[in-house]
Design a protein around this motif. Structure first.
Motif, PDB file in Angstrom:
ATOM      1  N   THR A  96      -1.498   2.933   8.488  1.00 30.64           N
ATOM      2  CA  THR A  96      -2.256   3.694   9.496  1.00 30.64           C
ATOM      3  C   THR A  96      -3.676   3.189   9.684  1.00 30.64           C
ATOM      4  O   THR A  96      -4.296   3.471  10.695  1.00 30.64           O
ATOM      5  N   SER A  97      -4.223   2.502   8.693  1.00 27.55           N
ATOM      6  CA  SER A  97      -5.605   2.031   8.820  1.00 27.55           C
ATOM      7  C   SER A  97      -5.656   0.543   9.136  1.00 27.55           C
ATOM      8  O   SER A  97      -6.734  -0.062   9.078  1.00 27.55           O
ATOM      9  N   GLY A  98      -4.517  -0.054   9.428  1.00 30.37           N
ATOM     10  CA  GLY A  98      -4.495  -1.484   9.765  1.00 30.37           C
ATOM     11  C   GLY A  98      -4.907  -2.359   8.584  1.00 30.37           C
ATOM     12  O   GLY A  98      -5.609  -3.357   8.748  1.00 30.37           O
ATOM     13  N   GLU A  99      -4.452  -1.998   7.369  1.00 26.02           N
ATOM     14  CA  GLU A  99      -4.879  -2.752   6.186  1.00 26.02           C
ATOM     15  C   GLU A  99      -4.439  -4.211   6.257  1.00 26.02           C
ATOM     16  O   GLU A  99      -5.135  -5.089   5.756  1.00 26.02           O
ATOM     17  N   LYS A 111     -12.815  -5.622   4.433  1.00 25.73           N
ATOM     18  CA  LYS A 111     -13.003  -5.013   5.750  1.00 25.73           C
ATOM     19  C   LYS A 111     -14.483  -4.896   6.074  1.00 25.73           C
ATOM     20  O   LYS A 111     -14.935  -5.249   7.135  1.00 25.73           O
ATOM     21  N   TYR A 112     -15.259  -4.358   5.123  1.00 27.61           N
ATOM     22  CA  TYR A 112     -16.676  -4.135   5.355  1.00 27.61           C
ATOM     23  C   TYR A 112     -17.476  -5.116   4.500  1.00 27.61           C
ATOM     24  O   TYR A 112     -17.040  -5.493   3.411  1.00 27.61           O
ATOM     25  N   GLY A 113     -18.671  -5.458   4.966  1.00 32.42           N
ATOM     26  CA  GLY A 113     -19.518  -6.461   4.329  1.00 32.42           C
ATOM     27  C   GLY A 113     -19.510  -6.521   2.813  1.00 32.42           C
ATOM     28  O   GLY A 113     -19.087  -7.514   2.221  1.00 32.42           O
ATOM     29  N   SER A 114     -19.967  -5.457   2.141  1.00 33.27           N
ATOM     30  CA  SER A 114     -20.258  -5.605   0.716  1.00 33.27           C
ATOM     31  C   SER A 114     -19.110  -5.196  -0.209  1.00 33.27           C
ATOM     32  O   SER A 114     -19.208  -5.371  -1.417  1.00 33.27           O
ATOM     33  N   THR A 115     -18.015  -4.669   0.347  1.00 40.41           N
ATOM     34  CA  THR A 115     -16.937  -4.155  -0.517  1.00 40.41           C
ATOM     35  C   THR A 115     -15.606  -4.851  -0.242  1.00 40.41           C
ATOM     36  O   THR A 115     -15.221  -5.008   0.923  1.00 40.41           O
ATOM     37  N   ALA A 116     -14.927  -5.250  -1.303  1.00 37.62           N
ATOM     38  CA  ALA A 116     -13.569  -5.800  -1.167  1.00 37.62           C
ATOM     39  C   ALA A 116     -12.618  -4.868  -1.914  1.00 37.62           C
ATOM     40  O   ALA A 116     -13.018  -4.165  -2.849  1.00 37.62           O
ATOM     41  N   LEU A 117     -11.370  -4.878  -1.483  1.00 33.45           N
ATOM     42  CA  LEU A 117     -10.355  -4.021  -2.106  1.00 33.45           C
ATOM     43  C   LEU A 117      -9.263  -4.902  -2.694  1.00 33.45           C
ATOM     44  O   LEU A 117      -8.688  -5.741  -1.992  1.00 33.45           O
ATOM     45  N   ALA A 118      -9.015  -4.744  -3.989  1.00 31.46           N
ATOM     46  CA  ALA A 118      -7.977  -5.535  -4.648  1.00 31.46           C
ATOM     47  C   ALA A 118      -6.830  -4.621  -5.064  1.00 31.46           C
ATOM     48  O   ALA A 118      -7.052  -3.583  -5.692  1.00 31.46           O
ATOM     49  N   LEU A 119      -5.608  -4.984  -4.697  1.00 31.99           N
ATOM     50  CA  LEU A 119      -4.446  -4.196  -5.131  1.00 31.99           C
ATOM     51  C   LEU A 119      -3.924  -4.816  -6.420  1.00 31.99           C
ATOM     52  O   LEU A 119      -3.401  -5.930  -6.418  1.00 31.99           O
ATOM     53  N   ILE A 120      -4.110  -4.072  -7.522  1.00 31.10           N
ATOM     54  CA  ILE A 120      -3.814  -4.651  -8.839  1.00 31.10           C
ATOM     55  C   ILE A 120      -2.561  -4.059  -9.466  1.00 31.10           C
ATOM     56  O   ILE A 120      -2.156  -4.493 -10.543  1.00 31.10           O
ATOM     57  N   SER A 121      -1.979  -3.044  -8.815  1.00 33.91           N
ATOM     58  CA  SER A 121      -0.836  -2.381  -9.448  1.00 33.91           C
ATOM     59  C   SER A 121       0.059  -1.786  -8.376  1.00 33.91           C
ATOM     60  O   SER A 121      -0.428  -1.261  -7.374  1.00 33.91           O
ATOM     61  N   ARG A 133      -0.278   4.350   1.256  1.00 33.73           N
ATOM     62  CA  ARG A 133       0.130   2.979   0.914  1.00 33.73           C
ATOM     63  C   ARG A 133       1.574   2.968   0.423  1.00 33.73           C
ATOM     64  O   ARG A 133       1.985   2.119  -0.365  1.00 33.73           O
ATOM     65  N   LYS A 134       2.362   3.932   0.913  1.00 37.05           N
ATOM     66  CA  LYS A 134       3.734   4.040   0.405  1.00 37.05           C
ATOM     67  C   LYS A 134       4.554   2.811   0.763  1.00 37.05           C
ATOM     68  O   LYS A 134       5.608   2.582   0.198  1.00 37.05           O
ATOM     69  N   ARG A 135       4.044   1.999   1.692  1.00 39.30           N
ATOM     70  CA  ARG A 135       4.789   0.776   2.040  1.00 39.30           C
ATOM     71  C   ARG A 135       5.008  -0.125   0.815  1.00 39.30           C
ATOM     72  O   ARG A 135       5.984  -0.851   0.759  1.00 39.30           O
ATOM     73  N   ILE A 136       4.085  -0.055  -0.187  1.00 40.77           N
ATOM     74  CA  ILE A 136       4.273  -0.955  -1.334  1.00 40.77           C
ATOM     75  C   ILE A 136       5.417  -0.483  -2.247  1.00 40.77           C
ATOM     76  O   ILE A 136       5.813  -1.199  -3.149  1.00 40.77           O
ATOM     77  N   PHE A 137       5.924   0.729  -1.973  1.00 41.27           N
ATOM     78  CA  PHE A 137       7.061   1.218  -2.766  1.00 41.27           C
ATOM     79  C   PHE A 137       8.382   1.122  -2.002  1.00 41.27           C
ATOM     80  O   PHE A 137       9.411   1.556  -2.476  1.00 41.27           O
ATOM     81  N   SER A 338     -10.047   7.320   7.756  1.00 43.11           N
ATOM     82  CA  SER A 338     -10.039   5.850   7.797  1.00 43.11           C
ATOM     83  C   SER A 338      -9.083   5.401   8.877  1.00 43.11           C
ATOM     84  O   SER A 338      -7.868   5.403   8.675  1.00 43.11           O
ATOM     85  N   THR A 339      -9.617   5.028  10.027  1.00 43.03           N
ATOM     86  CA  THR A 339      -8.769   4.631  11.158  1.00 43.03           C
ATOM     87  C   THR A 339      -8.796   3.112  11.315  1.00 43.03           C
ATOM     88  O   THR A 339      -9.506   2.426  10.583  1.00 43.03           O
ATOM     89  N   LYS A 340      -8.070   2.640  12.303  1.00 38.66           N
ATOM     90  CA  LYS A 340      -8.101   1.196  12.557  1.00 38.66           C
ATOM     91  C   LYS A 340      -9.473   0.753  13.059  1.00 38.66           C
ATOM     92  O   LYS A 340      -9.812  -0.414  12.999  1.00 38.66           O
ATOM     93  N   LEU A 341     -10.258   1.707  13.586  1.00 39.07           N
ATOM     94  CA  LEU A 341     -11.621   1.394  14.037  1.00 39.07           C
ATOM     95  C   LEU A 341     -12.597   1.281  12.866  1.00 39.07           C
ATOM     96  O   LEU A 341     -13.729   0.860  13.039  1.00 39.07           O
TER      97      LEU A 341
END
Ligand code: SF4
Length: 388
Positions: A96-99, A111-121, A133-137, A338-341
């Motif tokens: 839904t948030s265009g991840e 997505k944003y300048g100073s922050t990164a998101l890591a999927l570790i599990s 994030r149910k798509r990962i299941f 948290s939208t696609k915008l």
């Protein structure tokens, strides 16, 4: 730690429950219809909870809030059985948030300048029915392998992007990794070439689902790491209802608080679970008593199978305003989505027209758009979510 050798290892959830039949045997009321559906069609989004979490429920109450967090309902199952992803607005989506548009390397979003998101599990101690994030299941979603951080490409990206000072480690649940695995991962992030990353933030619902995982040893690992590297550790909890904060949960929060770790919380506003000022007030007050700062109250995303859990935006604002009248300053969460915008703060209703929601761009992919105000008319658009 040689990254080539890194392999995630997970802790085991004691007494896991993965079938409706088990729940029924434990005495959960009104399971007959669900059992028939499970037998006939299966559970498209798996069930996972534990005897511990069930012990916090009123098993005789089919509307128990904790039950609704983890046990599928007829509405959810029907949404999957009728799933047609071409009708995304009606049935929701898996992203839904265009991840996927923020993926810079396997397992790494920026997505944003100073922050990164890591999927570790891709392991959790319970599966929330509203999970965005149910798509990962879901094998069919093609995203089951998304949680692959760390890997060489992702680390190279982080090394090059010196503007990133914060990394959010999430999943899945970050703390389902074993202590050894976490130590290996933290070791990789302590490399000199990543000195610009000064904050490491963990996202976890373990405090609600499996608080026994939060041991003195885990807390010591995190504190020692702060002292050794000078990096700041932050922990983002995820609670929806005060009943999740049982004695063992409180003990785990007090361990973090006692060690001086920074802890804040994200809550999703959910129809039937916490759609009520008193419930939210009790939750946020109880968290605050134990050193957890309410940070976000999130609008529920339009995820496939969770559309019935959304609260209309106008109603959400009204609840939020009443809540703000009761919370003290630093304990007031931000109502946001948290939208696609990008991330939007839901500021309030237009003073002359209650159908118009005032939104403020809290974080935007186009950095110059941050802070801009938008007016969103729910009489002409979706009343639950801002689509783009
Ligand atoms: S704990 Fe987080 S990742 Fe796991 S199911 Fe719940 S919302 Fe999704």
């Amino acid at each position: 730690m040689d990254m080539e050798k890194y392999k995630p290892r997970y802790v085991e959830l004691p007494k896991p429950i993965t079938t409706l039949r088990r729940l029924s045997l434990l005495g959960l009321a009104d399971m007959e219809e669900l059992l028939v559906l499970e037998k006939e069609y299966g559970l498209p989004f798996p069930l996972l909870t534990s005897e511990y979490f069930v012990s916090l429920m009123d098993i005789k109450d089919p509307q128990d809030p904790l039950r609704q967090l983890v046990v599928p309902t007829k509405e959810e199952l029907n949404a999957y059985y009728n799933m047609d992803v071409s009708q995304q607005k009606e049935r929701g989506s898996f992203d839904t948030s265009g991840e996927h548009t923020n993926l810079k390397a396997p397992g790494l979003q920026h997505k944003y300048g100073s922050t990164a998101l890591a999927l570790i599990s891709n392991v959790c101690a319970g599966l929330c029915r509203e999970c965005f994030r149910k798509r990962i299941f879901f094998e069919e979603s093609g995203a089951a392998n998304e949680a692959t951080f760390p890997n060489e490409k992702a680390i190279e990206y982080l090394k090059k992007h010196k503007e990133i000072n914060t990394i959010l480690l999430s999943g899945g649940d970050a703390f389902m990794l074993s202590d050894d695995s976490l130590l290996d991962l933290l070791d990789i992030l302590a490399d000199k070439t990543l000195d610009h990353i000064t904050t490491i933030r963990f996202g976890s619902k373990i405090f609600a689902y499996y608080p026994q995982r939060v041991t003195q040893k885990l807390v010591t690992i995190l504190k020692d790491y702060e002292q050794k590297t000078g990096k700041c550790i932050q922990i983002s909890t995820h609670f929806e209802h005060a009943n999740e904060l049982g004695p063992e949960c409180i003990k785990s929060l007090d361990l973090l608080h006692g060690a001086g770790l920074i802890v804040y919380n994200q809550t999703v506003l959910l129809n039937g679970i916490n759609y009520d000022v008193d419930m939210l007030y009790n939750l946020f007050s109880k968290m605050a008593e134990h050193g957890v700062r309410p940070y976000y109250l999130f609008q529920c995303r339009p995820v496939i199978g969770s559309m019935h859990q959304q609260v209309p935006l106008v109603e959400g604002v009204k609840i939020y305003n009443k809540l703000m009248q009761r919370m003290s300053g630093v304990h007031k969460p931000l109502y946001a989505m948290s939208t696609k915008l990008g991330k939007m703060q839901i500021v309030g209703l237009h003073p002359e027209n209650e159908n118009i929601i005032v939104l403020r761009r809290h974080s935007s992919k186009k950095i110059e758009d941050t802070g801009k105000v938008l007016f969103y008319d729910v009489s002409k658009n979706d009343p639950y979510w801002v689509y783009t």
